[in-house]
Design an enzyme around this catalytic site. Structure first.
Site, PDB file in Angstrom:
ATOM      1  N   GLY A  48      29.338 -94.187 -11.178  1.00  0.00           N
ATOM      2  CA  GLY A  48      29.672 -93.913 -11.855  1.00  0.00           C
ATOM      3  C   GLY A  48      30.149 -94.752 -12.718  1.00  0.00           C
ATOM      4  N   ALA A  49      30.353 -95.039 -14.682  1.00  0.00           N
ATOM      5  CA  ALA A  49      30.244 -96.281 -15.166  1.00  0.00           C
ATOM      6  C   ALA A  49      31.993 -96.731 -15.341  1.00  0.00           C
ATOM      7  CB  ALA A  49      29.252 -96.069 -16.419  1.00  0.00           C
ATOM      8  N   ARG A  90      25.011-103.478 -10.133  1.00  0.00           N
ATOM      9  CA  ARG A  90      24.212-102.734 -10.343  1.00  0.00           C
ATOM     10  C   ARG A  90      24.872-103.519 -12.252  1.00  0.00           C
ATOM     11  NH1 ARG A  90      26.003 -96.919  -9.443  1.00  0.00           N
ATOM     12  NH2 ARG A  90      23.372 -96.606 -10.211  1.00  0.00           N
ATOM     13  N   ASP A 240      26.224 -94.702 -19.742  1.00  0.00           N
ATOM     14  CA  ASP A 240      26.419 -96.186 -18.495  1.00  0.00           C
ATOM     15  C   ASP A 240      26.325 -96.876 -20.035  1.00  0.00           C
ATOM     16  OD1 ASP A 240      24.856 -93.829 -16.924  1.00  0.00           O
ATOM     17  OD2 ASP A 240      25.929 -95.179 -15.342  1.00  0.00           O
ATOM     18  N   LYS A 251      21.906 -91.426 -16.085  1.00  0.00           N
ATOM     19  CA  LYS A 251      21.307 -91.160 -15.414  1.00  0.00           C
ATOM     20  C   LYS A 251      19.968 -90.997 -15.207  1.00  0.00           C
ATOM     21  CE  LYS A 251      22.467 -91.708 -12.233  1.00  0.00           C
ATOM     22  NZ  LYS A 251      21.467 -92.727 -11.395  1.00  0.00           N
TER      23      LYS A 251
HETATM   24  O1  MRU Z   1      24.079 -94.023 -10.518  1.00  0.00           O
HETATM   25  P1  MRU Z   1      25.584 -93.653 -10.712  1.00  0.00           P
HETATM   26  O2  MRU Z   1      25.417 -92.351 -10.119  1.00  0.00           O
HETATM   27  O3  MRU Z   1      26.402 -94.318 -11.118  1.00  0.00           O
HETATM   28  O4  MRU Z   1      25.673 -92.723 -12.303  1.00  0.00           O
HETATM   29  C1  MRU Z   1      26.788 -91.815 -13.179  1.00  0.00           C
HETATM   30  C2  MRU Z   1      25.957 -91.914 -14.325  1.00  0.00           C
HETATM   31  O5  MRU Z   1      24.657 -92.063 -14.763  1.00  0.00           O
HETATM   32  C3  MRU Z   1      27.124 -90.682 -15.273  1.00  0.00           C
HETATM   33  O6  MRU Z   1      26.383 -90.256 -15.675  1.00  0.00           O
HETATM   34  C4  MRU Z   1      27.378 -91.700 -15.589  1.00  0.00           C
HETATM   35  O7  MRU Z   1      28.275 -92.788 -14.828  1.00  0.00           O
HETATM   36  C5  MRU Z   1      28.417 -91.951 -16.805  1.00  0.00           C
HETATM   37  S1  MRU Z   1      30.540 -91.437 -15.838  1.00  0.00           S
HETATM   38  C6  MRU Z   1      31.069 -91.128 -16.703  1.00  0.00           C
END
Ligand code: MRU
Length: 356
Positions: A48-49, A90, A240, A251
């Site tokens: 999560g970002a 990442r 993100d 995502k």
């Molecule tokens: O691969 P992840 O689980 O880190 O991806 C997370 C997402 O795409 C979330 O929707 C995004 O980070 C927004 S979180 C506040």
């Protein structure tokens, strides 16, 4: 209402909840080595970002705290290595780089003011903890702005997990839903499972259920069916990275939801902190998209579900700004044309932080 705690700074080290094990088990690990924090980010123990931004900041603080360096010069050389290691985990979520840049700026300030390594170490720990505290305040402000746009009652759709687990606050998209729910709006959340990593099924469903917010879990290929029903009042997702023109990476699967939303006249909203803006890139074409292991597609929790064939796994996609009805941030709501709106929000002062 229950709020998950994905990460915490303690005297023993950084405690991180293993999100790969949810919902079956709630297991946390204590980290004292920044390299292990980098591995935890890469391997999605924390994801999560905004949450990986907090983890990177705490990783950088751990690195400085436990460094064997005995001079500012030695510490400076090691700090560059620490930040580089954390930056290579990442590529898509810009919060990670935002947090590291902030830690680097702070390090430069401290080292220009003092040669006392104890003070520098302590100051870096305080900065990482401050970043975490700020995430909580920004989420609450995003939630307040976004809740106004949620329907008084009925269904709201989200994607992936943009909850407390993903931000280390109350959540961005789920923060909006949570605030609306607490205001008395009778919201029912449609949660797409979010193949292949199942952040929707495993994490969003878990968070909403624990928070007492009604939900229905659906598979990703049901999204069009439900949007066409006329019963979905709004969609709200996290982000993100948001480019200068408003194009938004989130995502994988978010883009198709946004297109189907437009087709069915359902407003598609994005909820994200200003730290998710990347105004250095003009549009979504330049956003780096993480390619994850194909085994996450061909296998399900270690069990093969496809023959031994080539599989693709872009972990994110980009939703063009024209599909986005509004972007909720801690400093207010951006509407098209996004270039102007995002620029003015980026230069504004944050009421969320002033209020603290
Ligand atoms: O691969 P992840 O689980 O880190 O991806 C997370 C997402 O795409 C979330 O929707 C995004 O980070 C927004 S979180 C506040």
């Amino acid at each position: 209402m229950y709020v998950a705690q994905p990460i915490a700074w303690t005297d023993r080290g950084v405690i991180i909840l293993d999100q790969r094990r949810l919902p079956a088990e709630e297991i946390s690990y204590t980290y004292t080595d920044y390299r292990e924090v980098a591995k935890a980010i890469r391997e999605m123990v924390i994801r999560g970002a905004p949450a990986i931004g907090v983890a990177a900041a705490m990783g950088a603080a751990l690195g400085v705290l436990h460094s064997p360096a005995e001079s500012v010069e030695a510490l400076r050389a090691e700090f560059a290595e620490i930040c580089d290691t954390l930056a290579k985990t990442r590529p898509t979520a810009v919060d990670l780089f935002w947090a590291l840049e902030r830690m680097m700026r702070r390090f430069a300030e401290f080292t220009s003011q003092t040669a006392d390594l104890g003070k520098i170490r302590q100051g870096m720990v305080e900065e990482a903890r401050e970043i975490h505290l700020e995430k909580k305040a920004t989420d609450e402000a995003i939630g307040r702005y976004g809740a106004e746009f949620m329907p008084r009652e009925g269904q709201v759709m989200t994607q992936c997990n943009a909850g407390a687990l993903a931000t280390a606050g109350i959540g961005s998209a789920l923060g909006v839903i949570r605030v609306a729910f607490e205001q008395g709006k009778k919201i029912h959340v449609l949660v797409p499972e979010t193949r292949p990593y199942l952040q929707g099924a495993r994490l969003t469903a878990w968070e909403l259920h624990k928070g007492g917010i009604p939900l229905t879990l659906i598979t990703d290929n049901m999204v069009g069916h439900f949007l066409k029903s006329g019963k979905v009042g709004a969609i709200v997702t996290g982000a993100d990275r948001i480019a200068a023109n408003g194009d938004t990476a989130n995502k994988i699967g978010t883009y198709q939801i946004a297109v189907l939303a437009k087709e069915n006249n359902v407003p598609f909203y994005v909820a994200a902190p200003v730290s998710t803006f990347d105004l250095s890139i003009p549009d979504g074409e330049s956003i780096p998209i993480e390619e994850r292991s194909a085994a996450e597609v061909t296998h399900f929790q270690g069990v093969r579900i496809a023959p031994d064939v080539h599989a693709a796994h872009p972990a994110f996609d980009v939703t063009p700004a024209r599909y986005i009805a509004a972007i909720f941030t801690e400093r207010g709501v951006a509407r098209a044309p996004y270039s102007d709106a995002l620029r003015s929000l980026a230069s504004a002062t944050s009421p969320a932080l002033i209020a603290r």
